[in-house]
Write a protein that holds these residues in place. Structure first.
Motif, PDB file in Angstrom:
ATOM      1  N   TYR A 147       4.189   5.493  -4.165  1.00 17.15           N
ATOM      2  CA  TYR A 147       5.539   4.970  -3.953  1.00 17.15           C
ATOM      3  C   TYR A 147       5.503   3.749  -3.030  1.00 17.15           C
ATOM      4  N   GLY A 148       4.723   3.829  -1.973  1.00 13.33           N
ATOM      5  CA  GLY A 148       4.617   2.684  -1.064  1.00 13.33           C
ATOM      6  C   GLY A 148       4.051   1.458  -1.757  1.00 13.33           C
ATOM      7  N   ILE A 149       3.048   1.685  -2.628  1.00 16.46           N
ATOM      8  CA  ILE A 149       2.457   0.574  -3.376  1.00 16.46           C
ATOM      9  C   ILE A 149       3.495  -0.048  -4.316  1.00 16.46           C
ATOM     10  N   VAL A 165       7.465  -0.070   3.615  1.00 12.50           N
ATOM     11  CA  VAL A 165       6.245  -0.093   2.806  1.00 12.50           C
ATOM     12  C   VAL A 165       5.049   0.371   3.626  1.00 12.50           C
ATOM     13  N   LEU A 166       4.882  -0.226   4.802  1.00 11.01           N
ATOM     14  CA  LEU A 166       3.759   0.128   5.659  1.00 11.01           C
ATOM     15  C   LEU A 166       3.814   1.594   6.083  1.00 11.01           C
ATOM     16  N   SER A 167       5.009   2.062   6.438  1.00 12.10           N
ATOM     17  CA  SER A 167       5.134   3.442   6.909  1.00 12.10           C
ATOM     18  C   SER A 167       4.848   4.436   5.788  1.00 12.10           C
ATOM     19  N   THR A 168       5.319   4.129   4.564  1.00 12.85           N
ATOM     20  CA  THR A 168       5.095   5.043   3.445  1.00 12.85           C
ATOM     21  C   THR A 168       3.625   5.093   3.051  1.00 12.85           C
ATOM     22  N   ILE A 169       2.990   3.938   2.955  1.00  7.67           N
ATOM     23  CA  ILE A 169       1.568   3.902   2.611  1.00  7.67           C
ATOM     24  C   ILE A 169       0.734   4.581   3.694  1.00  7.67           C
ATOM     25  N   THR A 170       1.058   4.318   4.955  1.00  6.91           N
ATOM     26  CA  THR A 170       0.322   4.935   6.058  1.00  6.91           C
ATOM     27  C   THR A 170       0.482   6.452   6.038  1.00  6.91           C
TER      28      THR A 170
END
Length: 529
Positions: free
Chosen positions: A228-230, A244-249
């Motif tokens: 989802y972050g991607i 974006v950063l928080s979801t990918i992390t």
């Protein structure tokens, strides 16, 4: 003439005799799932057209129509593979195909981009159970010496989907409404279900152990957050945005927790020590890298052929035939080249072919000979045929037969995550470069039209149509900006493919001098040392 089963084989003689008929049914199931993706690529332009021709989907909504499928598919692949090993691969296939067919019928009747996105998610749910089960059944109905050939034919089936998908989609769009590209799945699903009930045997892990509930939850949550972050990054064309950063992390953190938990669990969902096998790790990594590059390029190639070159959806499908034909022709025979040159040389050469053909997109212009494009697509298909076959065999033969669904789901998960990264990252490069290239040429347009034309080449062409003769200059500007963006994006994809070539050159074994006495596959035996 039927080859007799090995007396020591665990495969029943009745199953062994009909193994090739079973493979045909499995390829039909694979075709149904893969066909949908290739058909949608051709239909993107039509779906973006305002009603009643299409749904008037924006570029962001088009990305989500593709990625909602990917998100659910990738998030549930691992779990679907585990359930297939535990409950039975035939049951997984039957259930997955049924859900996929239902989702297809619903998608065909969608009245808005939002509904289409939701129903594509249902299709992703069904496909998550189909994809790993097809390879798992192959591993359980073919003896080890025939598995490379069977998997090669399976990989060739993907090429067949690449061929007939765009052609079928183009033909349907020439005569029917856009929803027909989804409705066409339903009769084939019904046929596949009937043949599967008749021919395909049930198989499962005889000793599945206790259910690793926490591991399953961690795997689903981690992959979904990461993908989802991607996808969100691709939509915003910004990987530095806070959400974006928080979801990918968060996704990466959950996946790290999953690995730590699996290493300590006495009944893990996946034995992480499998990744100590360098062939397995290298093959699964390269699979992700290849699909990173290919999915990103496929996304913009449809717009190049239809928007810049002006070909119809049917013509676009026909133009993709060389790519598909090469995959169909060469995939089943990959093993012969490996026997002659070795796994390392064959895989490295294949990756370099893919890299070179991707880089060639950087020299394509609006008036480049179409025959040059056809030659490039054929060579790209050759590289893909060998890579898909070789990596699939290496991954599947690295794990025990009882864990076949898990091995297949791991392979598919890495492939889907790599593809999602490709669409997001390369899509972001394409979008950002396009906007930068065209914004200075839109100053004469009204503010609302200026913003629309800056979104994508297709949006700019729609604005140009509204402007009439005054829009000719905008068409030229949009095409120039898109071609420049495509060139930059293609070079990025080629660079990723080169990284893949380095990985296989470093970590895959070379040609074996003699057969292994222990009966192991030569490449995998070498890797296990």
């Amino acid at each position: 003439m039927t080859t007799p089963a090995n007396p020591a084989s665990r495969i029943p003689e009745a199953v062994h005799r009909r193994r090739w008929a079973i493979l045909a049914v499995l390829i039909m199931s694979l075709l149904i799932v893969q066909l949908d993706t290739s058909i949608l690529n051709v239909a993107i332009k039509t779906i973006s057209t305002p009603a009643p021709t299409g749904l008037g989907a924006t570029q962001s909504e088009l990305q989500w129509a593709i990625n909602s499928y990917v998100l659910v598919f990738a998030g549930l692949l691992f779990t679907a593979g585990l359930l297939g090993d535990r409950l039975g691969r035939k049951r997984a296939l039957l259930g997955g195909l049924t859900v996929f067919g239902l989702g297809s019928a619903l998608a065909a009747s969608a009245d808005s981009p939002g509904e289409l996105i939701a129903f594509r998610s249902v299709m992703g749910l069904g496909a998550a159970f189909v994809m790993p089960a097809t390879l798992a059944v192959i591993m359980n109905v073919f003896e080890r010496d025939e598995q490379p050939k069977a998997i090669g034919v399976w990989a060739g089936g993907v090429g067949l989907a690449v061929a007939i998908g765009p052609i079928t989609g183009g033909a349907l769009l020439n005569h029917f409404w856009w929803g027909s590209v989804f409705l066409i799945n339903v009769p084939f699903v019904l046929l596949a279900l009937a043949l599967m009930l008749w021919l395909v045997p049930e198989s499962r892990d005889p000793n599945p152990g206790r259910v690793d509930a926490l591991g399953v939850v961690l795997s689903v949550v981690g992959v979904v957050l990461l993908v989802y972050g991607i996808i969100r990054a691709g939509e915003l064309a910004d990987f530095t945005e806070v959400t974006v950063l928080s979801t990918i992390t968060a996704g990466l953190a959950v996946l790290v927790a999953f690995v730590v938990f699996e290493k300590r669990s006495d009944h893990p969902s996946i034995d992480v020590t499998y990744f100590r096998n360098r062939v397995f790790s290298a093959a699964i990594t390269v699979m992700a890298l290849v699909f990173f590059a290919m999915m990103g390029v496929n996304f913009f190639s449809a717009f190049y052929i239809q928007s810049v070159r002006g070909y119809t959806p049917l013509q676009t499908g026909l133009l993709l035939l060389p790519l598909a034909a090469a995959m169909m022709i060469f995939a089943p025979w990959a093993r012969r080249l490996v026997d002659r040159l070795g796994l390392k040389a064959t895989a490295t050469g294949s990756m370099l072919i893919i890299a070179a053909t991707l880089a060639t997109f950087a020299v394509l212009e609006a008036d480049t000979s179409i025959w040059f494009l056809e030659a490039v697509l054929f060579l790209m298909g050759v590289g893909m045929a060998y890579m898909m076959s070789l990596t699939s065999v290496a991954i599947m033969q690295a794990l025990p037969r009882e864990k076949a669904s898990s091995a297949s789901s791991l392979s598919s998960t890495f492939r889907q995550v790599g593809g999602a990264f490709g669409v997001a990252v390369l899509g972001s490069v394409l979008s950002t470069t396009y906007r930068t290239g065209i914004e200075d040429r839109l100053s004469s347009l009204p503010t609302d039209l200026r913003e629309t034309a800056g979104e994508s080449v297709e949006a700019a062409l729609a604005v140009a149509t509204r402007l009439g003769p005054e829009g000719e200059a905008l068409v030229l500007s949009a095409n120039d900006a898109f071609l420049h963006a495509m060139h930059i994006t293609a070079l990025c994809g080629a660079a990723v493919a080169v990284v893949g070539a380095v990985v296989v050159a470093l970590f895959l074994p070379g040609k074996q001098r003699g057969p292994q006495e222990d009966g192991k596959e030569p490449e995998l035996a070498a890797a296990a040392e």
